[in-house]
Design a protein around this motif. Structure first.
Motif, PDB file in Angstrom:
ATOM      1  N   SER A  51       0.862  -1.229  -0.228  1.00 20.84           N
ATOM      2  CA  SER A  51       0.040   0.170  -0.103  1.00 20.84           C
ATOM      3  C   SER A  51       0.836   1.362  -0.143  1.00 20.84           C
ATOM      4  O   SER A  51       0.419   2.277  -0.678  1.00 20.84           O
ATOM      5  CB  SER A  51      -0.822   0.045   1.172  1.00 20.84           C
ATOM      6  OG  SER A  51      -1.823  -0.968   0.992  1.00 20.84           O
ATOM      7  N   THR A  52       1.946   1.133   0.477  1.00 18.75           N
ATOM      8  CA  THR A  52       2.859   2.372   0.560  1.00 18.75           C
ATOM      9  C   THR A  52       3.489   2.606  -0.785  1.00 18.75           C
ATOM     10  O   THR A  52       3.419   3.844  -1.300  1.00 18.75           O
ATOM     11  CB  THR A  52       4.014   2.248   1.534  1.00 18.75           C
ATOM     12  OG1 THR A  52       3.611   2.155   2.922  1.00 18.75           O
ATOM     13  CG2 THR A  52       4.917   3.248   1.334  1.00 18.75           C
ATOM     14  N   VAL A  53       3.745   1.476  -1.463  1.00 21.53           N
ATOM     15  CA  VAL A  53       4.181   1.694  -2.833  1.00 21.53           C
ATOM     16  C   VAL A  53       3.163   2.032  -3.840  1.00 21.53           C
ATOM     17  O   VAL A  53       3.367   3.257  -4.527  1.00 21.53           O
ATOM     18  CB  VAL A  53       4.788   0.292  -3.409  1.00 21.53           C
ATOM     19  CG1 VAL A  53       5.086   0.293  -4.794  1.00 21.53           C
ATOM     20  CG2 VAL A  53       5.950  -0.273  -2.513  1.00 21.53           C
ATOM     21  N   VAL A  54       2.060   1.855  -3.691  1.00 23.07           N
ATOM     22  CA  VAL A  54       0.851   2.185  -4.219  1.00 23.07           C
ATOM     23  C   VAL A  54       0.507   3.496  -4.296  1.00 23.07           C
ATOM     24  O   VAL A  54       0.352   4.500  -5.225  1.00 23.07           O
ATOM     25  CB  VAL A  54      -0.206   1.315  -4.253  1.00 23.07           C
ATOM     26  CG1 VAL A  54      -1.674   1.871  -4.890  1.00 23.07           C
ATOM     27  CG2 VAL A  54      -0.318  -0.154  -4.613  1.00 23.07           C
ATOM     28  N   LEU A  55       0.543   3.950  -2.835  1.00 21.25           N
ATOM     29  CA  LEU A  55       0.082   5.492  -2.461  1.00 21.25           C
ATOM     30  C   LEU A  55       1.518   6.546  -3.086  1.00 21.25           C
ATOM     31  O   LEU A  55       1.143   7.453  -3.643  1.00 21.25           O
ATOM     32  CB  LEU A  55      -0.027   5.586  -1.108  1.00 21.25           C
ATOM     33  CG  LEU A  55      -1.180   5.012  -0.559  1.00 21.25           C
ATOM     34  CD1 LEU A  55      -1.405   5.086   0.968  1.00 21.25           C
ATOM     35  CD2 LEU A  55      -2.360   6.025  -1.061  1.00 21.25           C
ATOM     36  N   TYR A  56       2.509   5.954  -2.907  1.00 25.13           N
ATOM     37  CA  TYR A  56       3.609   6.802  -3.483  1.00 25.13           C
ATOM     38  C   TYR A  56       3.562   6.862  -5.216  1.00 25.13           C
ATOM     39  O   TYR A  56       3.845   8.016  -5.606  1.00 25.13           O
ATOM     40  CB  TYR A  56       5.137   6.050  -3.502  1.00 25.13           C
ATOM     41  CG  TYR A  56       5.866   6.772  -2.155  1.00 25.13           C
ATOM     42  CD1 TYR A  56       6.938   7.506  -2.292  1.00 25.13           C
ATOM     43  CD2 TYR A  56       5.235   6.597  -0.882  1.00 25.13           C
ATOM     44  CE1 TYR A  56       7.560   8.102  -1.169  1.00 25.13           C
ATOM     45  CE2 TYR A  56       5.919   6.894   0.051  1.00 25.13           C
ATOM     46  CZ  TYR A  56       7.160   8.049   0.079  1.00 25.13           C
ATOM     47  OH  TYR A  56       7.734   8.548   1.231  1.00 25.13           O
ATOM     48  N   ALA A  57       3.148   5.790  -5.813  1.00 21.11           N
ATOM     49  CA  ALA A  57       2.748   6.010  -7.103  1.00 21.11           C
ATOM     50  C   ALA A  57       1.617   6.888  -7.379  1.00 21.11           C
ATOM     51  O   ALA A  57       1.871   7.737  -8.310  1.00 21.11           O
ATOM     52  CB  ALA A  57       2.380   4.466  -7.844  1.00 21.11           C
ATOM     53  N   LEU A  58       0.354   6.728  -6.775  1.00 26.70           N
ATOM     54  CA  LEU A  58      -0.577   7.619  -6.845  1.00 26.70           C
ATOM     55  C   LEU A  58       0.007   9.176  -6.749  1.00 26.70           C
ATOM     56  O   LEU A  58      -0.612  10.280  -7.251  1.00 26.70           O
ATOM     57  CB  LEU A  58      -1.510   7.173  -6.317  1.00 26.70           C
ATOM     58  CG  LEU A  58      -2.198   5.864  -6.683  1.00 26.70           C
ATOM     59  CD1 LEU A  58      -3.432   5.332  -5.661  1.00 26.70           C
ATOM     60  CD2 LEU A  58      -2.812   5.935  -8.022  1.00 26.70           C
ATOM     61  N   ALA A  59       0.590   9.239  -5.722  1.00 25.28           N
ATOM     62  CA  ALA A  59       1.024  10.758  -5.332  1.00 25.28           C
ATOM     63  C   ALA A  59       1.694  11.248  -6.479  1.00 25.28           C
ATOM     64  O   ALA A  59       1.702  12.590  -6.900  1.00 25.28           O
ATOM     65  CB  ALA A  59       1.960  10.821  -4.039  1.00 25.28           C
ATOM     66  N   GLY A  60       2.811  10.526  -7.113  1.00 25.26           N
ATOM     67  CA  GLY A  60       3.452  10.799  -8.473  1.00 25.26           C
ATOM     68  C   GLY A  60       2.465  11.181  -9.410  1.00 25.26           C
ATOM     69  O   GLY A  60       2.466  12.204 -10.066  1.00 25.26           O
ATOM     70  N   ARG A  61       1.527  10.311  -9.791  1.00 27.19           N
ATOM     71  CA  ARG A  61       0.514  10.638 -10.665  1.00 27.19           C
ATOM     72  C   ARG A  61      -0.214  12.018 -10.726  1.00 27.19           C
ATOM     73  O   ARG A  61      -0.447  12.577 -11.469  1.00 27.19           O
ATOM     74  CB  ARG A  61      -0.442   9.475 -10.801  1.00 27.19           C
ATOM     75  CG  ARG A  61      -1.580   9.511 -11.865  1.00 27.19           C
ATOM     76  CD  ARG A  61      -2.247   8.339 -12.131  1.00 27.19           C
ATOM     77  NE  ARG A  61      -3.593   8.529 -12.761  1.00 27.19           N
ATOM     78  CZ  ARG A  61      -3.404   8.413 -14.297  1.00 27.19           C
ATOM     79  NH1 ARG A  61      -2.493   8.352 -14.772  1.00 27.19           N
ATOM     80  NH2 ARG A  61      -4.598   8.786 -14.979  1.00 27.19           N
ATOM     81  N   ILE A  62      -0.575  12.232  -9.262  1.00 26.33           N
ATOM     82  CA  ILE A  62      -1.156  13.406  -9.043  1.00 26.33           C
ATOM     83  C   ILE A  62      -0.374  14.610  -9.341  1.00 26.33           C
ATOM     84  O   ILE A  62      -0.676  15.748 -10.249  1.00 26.33           O
ATOM     85  CB  ILE A  62      -1.526  13.816  -7.636  1.00 26.33           C
ATOM     86  CG1 ILE A  62      -2.763  12.570  -7.167  1.00 26.33           C
ATOM     87  CG2 ILE A  62      -1.891  15.064  -7.258  1.00 26.33           C
ATOM     88  CD1 ILE A  62      -2.620  12.460  -5.773  1.00 26.33           C
ATOM     89  N   LEU A  63       0.965  14.665  -9.114  1.00 26.92           N
ATOM     90  CA  LEU A  63       1.798  15.421  -9.678  1.00 26.92           C
ATOM     91  C   LEU A  63       1.954  15.464 -11.179  1.00 26.92           C
ATOM     92  O   LEU A  63       2.175  16.818 -11.688  1.00 26.92           O
ATOM     93  CB  LEU A  63       3.054  15.364  -8.921  1.00 26.92           C
ATOM     94  CG  LEU A  63       3.324  15.422  -7.457  1.00 26.92           C
ATOM     95  CD1 LEU A  63       4.656  15.187  -7.129  1.00 26.92           C
ATOM     96  CD2 LEU A  63       2.909  16.927  -6.868  1.00 26.92           C
ATOM     97  N   ASN A  64       1.945  14.470 -11.712  1.00 30.13           N
ATOM     98  CA  ASN A  64       1.894  14.338 -13.170  1.00 30.13           C
ATOM     99  C   ASN A  64       0.788  15.168 -13.748  1.00 30.13           C
ATOM    100  O   ASN A  64       0.974  15.944 -14.817  1.00 30.13           O
ATOM    101  CB  ASN A  64       2.126  13.062 -13.673  1.00 30.13           C
ATOM    102  CG  ASN A  64       1.973  12.967 -15.162  1.00 30.13           C
ATOM    103  OD1 ASN A  64       0.979  12.746 -15.716  1.00 30.13           O
ATOM    104  ND2 ASN A  64       3.090  12.986 -15.940  1.00 30.13           N
ATOM    105  N   GLN A  65      -0.322  14.867 -13.158  1.00 35.21           N
ATOM    106  CA  GLN A  65      -1.526  15.510 -13.726  1.00 35.21           C
ATOM    107  C   GLN A  65      -1.598  17.096 -13.574  1.00 35.21           C
ATOM    108  O   GLN A  65      -2.645  17.670 -14.326  1.00 35.21           O
ATOM    109  CB  GLN A  65      -2.862  14.652 -13.463  1.00 35.21           C
ATOM    110  CG  GLN A  65      -2.921  13.385 -13.803  1.00 35.21           C
ATOM    111  CD  GLN A  65      -3.880  12.555 -13.230  1.00 35.21           C
ATOM    112  OE1 GLN A  65      -4.419  12.743 -12.144  1.00 35.21           O
ATOM    113  NE2 GLN A  65      -4.689  11.753 -14.067  1.00 35.21           N
ATOM    114  N   GLN A  66      -0.831  17.424 -12.519  1.00 35.91           N
ATOM    115  CA  GLN A  66      -0.809  18.827 -12.104  1.00 35.91           C
ATOM    116  C   GLN A  66       0.130  19.789 -13.134  1.00 35.91           C
ATOM    117  O   GLN A  66       0.082  20.797 -12.911  1.00 35.91           O
ATOM    118  CB  GLN A  66      -0.660  19.131 -10.622  1.00 35.91           C
ATOM    119  CG  GLN A  66      -1.568  18.719  -9.974  1.00 35.91           C
ATOM    120  CD  GLN A  66      -1.066  18.716  -8.208  1.00 35.91           C
ATOM    121  OE1 GLN A  66      -0.015  19.024  -8.162  1.00 35.91           O
ATOM    122  NE2 GLN A  66      -2.309  18.496  -7.435  1.00 35.91           N
TER     123      GLN A  66
END
Length: 312
Positions: free
Chosen positions: A296-311
Motif C-alpha cells: 500500500s505504501t508503494v501504491v500510494l507513492y505511485a498515485l502521489a506521483g501521478r497527481i503531480l504528473n496531472q498537475q
C-alpha cells in the motif's frame, strides 16, 4: 470477490463493469489470485496476496506527510473490481480470462492497479493494454530476476517466463523495456543474454545503489521506456527488495531498500505511467504480513506521483 469478510482496497467502493460504476472511480484495483508453476517449492501461496493486501490496507489513509503532506484520497477515488475468476490448473484458460478482464479495465481509461498472483499475470495484462492503444508499449520492470525464460518445463506462462512472451509481442517495443533492480545468482546467464539480444536495458541493483541521484536514474530509465511508445507500464515483483525489506519473499540479498523502491516508483509516476501491477507477495511466508502491508505504501507513492504528473 471469491472470499468474504474482506474490505475493498484502501476503503474504496466495490464497483462493476456491468452497471458502469467502475467509470465513476479514478483508480481501479483488481486482484489476480493465480499461482501457476512453482519454480521453488518453499515459495508458494502468492494467490492469497490480493486478499491479504486488501485486509492490511484497512490500516492506511492516503496521507503522506513526507511527500509535502499530500493526501491521495483528496485527489482520487478508489474502485475495487474484485478478482479475476481464475481456473486452478488451467493455465491457458486463466490467461484468457486475465486478458479479457484487463481489457475491460483498460477500456475505462482509469488508472489500474493489479495485485498478483505470480509474475505470469503481467503478460496478459500487457497484451490487453497493447490492443487498446494506438502505438507501442514500454515497460519498466522492477525485479530481482529477468523472468524471461522461454518456458519452465514446457509451461509458456510460468512466473519465470512473462518477459519472454512480451519480447515476442509486436506491440511492445523491446528497446523500451527496462529490467531494473536485477541482482543475484538466482538469475541464469542466458536470461541476461536474452535481454541483450532483444535490445532491452538492464539496470542492476548495484547501479541503483551507486547512482548519485535516484531521481536522475529514474528519469534515464523512463526516457528509455517512453521512447517510441504511447504508454509506459510499471510491473513490480516483491523480490526487487532485499529480503530485509521483503520478509515474505525469497532470500534475495543485495536488493533495494524500501526507500529506494518508493522513490523510484514515485518518480516514474511523476513522469507518467498508464498503470501498474505488484506481484509475488507470499503471505504464508510472512507471519507479520510486512510484505503485504508495504504494498500500500508503494501504491500510494505511485498515485502521489501521478497527481503531480496531472498537475503539470
Amino acid at each position: 470477490m471469491i472470499y468474504g469478510n474482506t474490505p475493498c482496497y484502501l476503503d474504496g467502493k466495490k464497483v462493476y463493469f456491468q452497471d458502469e460504476s467502475a467509470n465513476d472511480r479514478d483508480v481501479l484495483v483488481y486482484g489476480v489470485p493465480w499461482e501457476g508453476s512453482v519454480t521453488w517449492g518453499d515459495y508458494t501461496g502468492c494467490e492469497l496476496a490480493p486478499k491479504v493486501i486488501r485486509l492490511n490496507s484497512a490500516r492506511y489513509s492516503g496521507y503522506l506527510p513526507e511527500l509535502n503532506h499530500i493526501n491521495v484520497k483528496e485527489h482520487y477515488t478508489f474502485g475495487d473490481l474484485g478478482d479475476v475468476d481464475v481456473v486452478p490448473a488451467d493455465t491457458i484458460e486463466t490467461m484468457h480470462r486475465i486478458e479479457n478482464f484487463a481489457s475491460k479495465v483498460w477500456k475505462t481509461g482509469k488508472f489500474p492497479v493489479a495485485f498478483g498472483g505470480d509474475h505470469g499475470v503481467t503478460y496478459p495484462i500487457v497484451k490487453a493494454l497493447s490492443e487498446e492503444i494506438d502505438g507501442q508499449v514500454g515497460i519498466i520492470h522492477l525485479d530481482a530476476h529477468y523472468d524471461n525464460h522461454p518456458d519452465y518445463d514446457g509451461d509458456l506462462y510460468a512466473r519465470s517466463t512473462p518477459f519472454h512472451r512480451i519480447y515476442e509481442s509486436e506491440s511492445v517495443r523491446n528497446e523500451s523495456i527496462v529490467h531494473m533492480g536485477i541482482h543475484g545468482p538466482r538469475n541464469q546467464p542466458e536470461t541476461g543474454r536474452y535481454a541483450d539480444e532483444v535490445g532491452a536495458t538492464t539496470i542492476t541493483s548495484r547501479e541503483i545503489r551507486q547512482s548519485k541521484s535516484l531521481c536522475e536514474l529514474a528519469r534515464d530509465a523512463y526516457r528509455i521506456a517512453s521512447k517510441g511508445t504511447e504508454a509506459v507500464y510499471l510491473s513490480i515483483c516483491s523480490d526487487v527488495l532485499d529480503f530485509a525489506f521483503n520478509p515474505g519473499g525469497p532470500v534475495d540479498g543485495n536488493g533495494l531498500t524500501s526507500y529506494e523502491l518508493v522513490e523510484l516508483v514515485h518518480e516514474f509516476a511523476k513522469l507518467g505511467i498508464c498503470g501498474m501491477d505488484y506481484v509475488e507477495v507470499y503471505p504464508q511466508q510472512d507471519t507479520n504480513d510486512n510484505s503485504s502491508h508495504f504494498v500500500s505504501t508503494v501504491v500510494l507513492y505511485a498515485l502521489a506521483g501521478r497527481i503531480l504528473n496531472q498537475q503539470k
